[in-house]
Design a protein around this motif. Sequence first.
Motif, PDB file in Angstrom:
ATOM      1  N   PHE A 140       0.859  -1.189   0.000  1.00 33.26           N
ATOM      2  CA  PHE A 140       0.000   0.000   0.000  1.00 33.26           C
ATOM      3  C   PHE A 140       0.889   1.231   0.000  1.00 33.26           C
ATOM      4  O   PHE A 140       1.615   1.491   0.953  1.00 33.26           O
TER       5      PHE A 140
ATOM      6  N   THR B 289      -9.169   2.007  -2.055  1.00 27.40           N
ATOM      7  CA  THR B 289      -9.051   3.093  -1.071  1.00 27.40           C
ATOM      8  C   THR B 289      -9.317   4.428  -1.742  1.00 27.40           C
ATOM      9  O   THR B 289     -10.096   5.250  -1.246  1.00 27.40           O
ATOM     10  N   TRP B 290      -8.645   4.654  -2.883  1.00 28.70           N
ATOM     11  CA  TRP B 290      -8.819   5.919  -3.610  1.00 28.70           C
ATOM     12  C   TRP B 290     -10.270   6.092  -4.042  1.00 28.70           C
ATOM     13  O   TRP B 290     -10.859   7.159  -3.883  1.00 28.70           O
TER      14      TRP B 290
ATOM     15  N   LEU C  43      -5.904  -2.823  -3.683  1.00 27.96           N
ATOM     16  CA  LEU C  43      -6.140  -2.182  -2.386  1.00 27.96           C
ATOM     17  C   LEU C  43      -6.037  -0.657  -2.511  1.00 27.96           C
ATOM     18  O   LEU C  43      -6.885   0.085  -2.002  1.00 27.96           O
ATOM     19  N   GLU C  44      -4.992  -0.200  -3.204  1.00 27.14           N
ATOM     20  CA  GLU C  44      -4.811   1.241  -3.398  1.00 27.14           C
ATOM     21  C   GLU C  44      -5.985   1.815  -4.187  1.00 27.14           C
ATOM     22  O   GLU C  44      -6.501   2.893  -3.874  1.00 27.14           O
TER      23      GLU C  44
ATOM     24  N   VAL D 162     -12.546   7.043  -1.130  1.00 29.70           N
ATOM     25  CA  VAL D 162     -12.373   8.448  -0.718  1.00 29.70           C
ATOM     26  C   VAL D 162     -13.057   9.379  -1.724  1.00 29.70           C
ATOM     27  O   VAL D 162     -13.763  10.320  -1.350  1.00 29.70           O
TER      28      VAL D 162
END
Length: 190
Positions: free
Chosen positions: A65, A143-144, A139-140, A147
Amino acid sequence: MIYFWITFNSIPFISLFLTQILLASHIPVYKKKIYFLSYLYYFINTNALCLFFSHSGYIQDTNDFRMIPIIYYTIIFEGIFYTWHRISHLPYFYKYLHAHHHVNYHVCPIDFIDVNYTDSLGFHICMHLPLKIIPLNFLEYLTWYFVMITSGFLLHSTILGEHHILHHKHFHSNYYILLTNFNIILQKNK
Ligand SMILES: [Zn+2]
Ligand SMILES: [Zn+2]
């Protein structure tokens, strides 16, 4: 992979639930309106683009990450989205691309996805296009995505500031999503 798609498609509902909690339960996130088509366009476009980019290898299957690529990704996204948003406000395109969204003068969070099919497609292309420059892993990317979608709902309330609310009222300023300070400078200089 199946867990990725379940999480990916749950994100708008989780984001709306969080938005409702943050706004306190007496402020509605929905208007008295049917949102079936908005959701349909949203899920068709986001799944098609995410499938395309994941199959093209731009979403990588690694477990680390990293914050720096996410920050770069956000900056590139803002640039692409700003360009798309400016184009969709040009008189020639406005009626076909963006007028549906701006029918909402007094906004509530769900208005974030209250767009026509082409506007929805354009937005999701903007969301995925930076993958061509900054590949993220699953995963990144989740997450992005979480958000940005949560921010999209919250921007249609006053909780993250009023720059997007002002965009709905004045039309010709504040085209970014998260670059709030720059948006407000543009509004003040108008
Ligand atoms: Zn607009
Ligand atoms: Zn809006």
